[in-house]
Design an enzyme around this catalytic site. Structure first.
Site, PDB file in Angstrom:
ATOM      1  N   LYS A  79      14.657 -15.351  17.750  1.00 30.01           N
ATOM      2  CA  LYS A  79      13.649 -16.335  17.361  1.00 30.01           C
ATOM      3  C   LYS A  79      14.022 -16.902  15.997  1.00 30.01           C
ATOM      4  O   LYS A  79      14.435 -16.164  15.094  1.00 30.01           O
ATOM      5  CB  LYS A  79      12.271 -15.673  17.315  1.00 30.01           C
ATOM      6  CG  LYS A  79      11.113 -16.626  17.026  1.00 30.01           C
ATOM      7  CD  LYS A  79       9.787 -15.879  17.060  1.00 30.01           C
ATOM      8  CE  LYS A  79       8.595 -16.791  16.806  1.00 30.01           C
ATOM      9  NZ  LYS A  79       7.300 -16.058  16.856  1.00 30.01           N
ATOM     10  N   SER A 154       3.888 -17.871  20.038  1.00 35.61           N
ATOM     11  CA  SER A 154       4.788 -18.810  19.398  1.00 35.61           C
ATOM     12  C   SER A 154       6.255 -18.596  19.739  1.00 35.61           C
ATOM     13  O   SER A 154       7.101 -19.440  19.468  1.00 35.61           O
ATOM     14  CB  SER A 154       4.619 -18.725  17.883  1.00 35.61           C
ATOM     15  OG  SER A 154       4.993 -17.434  17.400  1.00 35.61           O
ATOM     16  N   SER A 178       2.217 -13.360  20.072  1.00 30.02           N
ATOM     17  CA  SER A 178       3.349 -14.280  20.200  1.00 30.02           C
ATOM     18  C   SER A 178       4.566 -13.722  20.918  1.00 30.02           C
ATOM     19  O   SER A 178       5.511 -14.459  21.177  1.00 30.02           O
ATOM     20  CB  SER A 178       3.769 -14.792  18.810  1.00 30.02           C
ATOM     21  OG  SER A 178       2.796 -15.651  18.287  1.00 30.02           O
TER      22      SER A 178
END
Length: 486
Positions: A79, A154, A178
């Site tokens: 990420k 997210s 997330s």
């Protein structure tokens, strides 16, 4: 040979160790997959083909010398909220569009020590604020199961790239769901470890008392193998717990006969789709059939307050953490004025997106002198009550079982105009972050061709217990083996 992009970590490791497969072959297969699918999926912010192939070559040399670890030569993604030395880390924000960190996050170093191969950095909601990856300043990631739908957020890019077989595994971060929510939306396995289990050093902070790093994988065994690499004490993170991490993969063995599982009623609220609840009931039947006792009458009365608590505490911490982005030290800088205060104001106005600015304003308001006691202090008190309720439940139960999300993956653009509707997507995941608990989302079926996730929650530092339950479920079902047609 089996389609290389379908291999799990464990399967890849076996072939690499037996010299029936090279890391270069495995890496090239995934880079080709990325090249083919990225115009449609858009999971990656940055792809690093040259360095990935160089790392794969080094891994093959190490294997040739007899030096192989469980993740050696395995292609993975990160990420874009994790610092990577020499590779830009944007947090999917214009504010950090060209930022290249001078150091690695702790977990990045740990994976490098294992010999894992970094394919690239994945798209996300800006500064990890969102539930759909639509808040990225650059583009929206698409769900591999239906490209008209969101992948969750997210960490949407990290979930989508594993679901689309663009990477064998990935890392994400989880502040209010997330990792688990996109894992559910993309039908992959996603673990939010206990707070303090994995070092946050080098993770760009959103809400420091809630953030935690964890893996996305194809199954629970792979999840355990990644956790073996990244978990453990790090003295550079003041919240890292000074204890030896367990061998997560060895904890998977054994049945779950006699395990006591609780099902909190509050997680099946009015906004829960009936067909999702039905899938969770089917999953409970599987767990019961494996010998676990299931109590469906558990109550956690303060659960309805968790969303409000989160949206006071998380924005308050974000307001403080994001104050460093002023255009002076690093990141985007508005330089069309000689007035310092105007430059700082314009830097933040132009560098941050709408959702980030919304949360900064909420947090600044909650921390202001006239409202600190009424909002922030009160939210901290309710946080304590929520944690105590979980602690009381775990005196009786080995784990709690809930849906991961109350809804199915929704259409791109469907909820953007209503922030509250977007926030409601995390009602099943937020309480776990508030209490610092471990939780895992695993595939539990499909409704209208879209994935449903099962969430298993454990007491603090009982990560291996929830992984054992999840592994038992996956041994008895095949939902995690389903892949999208791309």
């Amino acid at each position: 040979m089996t389609d290389l992009i379908k291999l799990t970590i464990a399967q890849s490791h076996k072939l690499l160790k037996e010299r029936k497969l090279s890391s270069a072959e495995l890496t090239r297969a995934h880079l080709d997959r990325i090249e083919k699918l990225e115009p449609e999926i858009k999971a990656f912010m940055t792809v690093c083909p040259e360095s990935a192939l160089a790392q794969a070559k080094a891994a093959d040399e190490a294997i040739k010398q007899g030096h192989i670890r469980p993740l050696t030569g395995i292609p993975m993604a990160l990420k874009d909220v994790l610092c990577t030395k020499g590779i830009r880390t944007t947090c999917s924000s214009r504010m950090l569009e060209n930022f290249v960190p001078p150091y690695n996050a702790h977990v990045v170093d740990k994976l490098a020590e294992e010999g894992a191969v970094l394919l690239g950095k994945t798209n996300m909601d800006e500064f990890a604020m969102g539930s759909s990856t639509e808040n990225s300043a650059f583009f929206t990631t698409h769900n591999p199961w239906n490209t008209a739908k969101v992948p969750g957020g997210s960490s949407g890019g990290s979930a989508a790239c594993v679901a689309a077989s663009e990477a064998v595994f990935s890392l994400g971060s989880d502040t209010g769901g997330s990792i688990r929510q996109p894992a559910s939306f993309c039908s992959v396995t996603g673990l939010k470890p206990s707070y303090g289990m994995v070092s946050r050093y080098g993770l760009v902070a959103f809400a420091s008392s809630l953030d935690q790093i964890g893996p996305f994988t194809k199954d629970v065994l792979d999840c355990a193998l990644v956790m073996n690499a990244i978990a453990g004490f790090d003295d550079r993170d003041s919240t890292s717990v000074p204890q030896t991490a367990p061998d997560f993969s060895s904890c998977l063995d054994g049945d779950i006969k006699g395990f006591k599982l609780g099902v909190p009623k509050e997680y099946f609220s009015h906004n829960m789709r009936a067909d999702i609840a039905e899938k969770i009931n089917d999953a409970l039947g599987v767990l019961s059939g494996l010998g676990a006792s299931v109590d469906r009458e558990v109550s956690l009365p303060h659960t309805p307050y968790a969303l409000a608590v989160y949206y006071i505490l998380a924005p308050s911490e974000a307001s403080a953490n994001l104050s460093r982005y002023d255009g002076v030290k690093y990141g985007y800088s508005y330089n069309q004025t000689e007035n310092m205060w105007e430059a700082m104001e314009k830097t933040r106005a132009k560098g941050f997106g709408p959702e980030v600015k919304r949360r900064i304003m909420i947090g600044t308001y909650a921390l202001s002198a006239g409202y600190y006691d009424a909002w922030y202090v009160k939210a901290q008190k309710v946080r304590t009550l929520i944690s105590q309720e979980f602690n009381n439940a775990f005196e009786k139960y080995d784990a709690l079982i809930t849906p991961t999300t109350p809804n199915l993956p929704f259409s791109i653009g469907e909820k953007l105009s209503d922030p509250f509707e977007m926030y409601m997507c995390d009602t099943c995941t937020i309480p776990i972050n508030i209490a610092g608990l471990p939780a895992i989302s695993i595939p539990a079926g499909f409704v209208d061709g879209l994935p449903v996730g099962l969430q298993i929650i454990g007491k603090p530092f009982a990560d291996q217990t929830i992984m054992r339950i999840a592994h038992a479920f996956q041994c008895a079902t095949a939902w995690h083996k389903e892949t999208p047609r791309l």
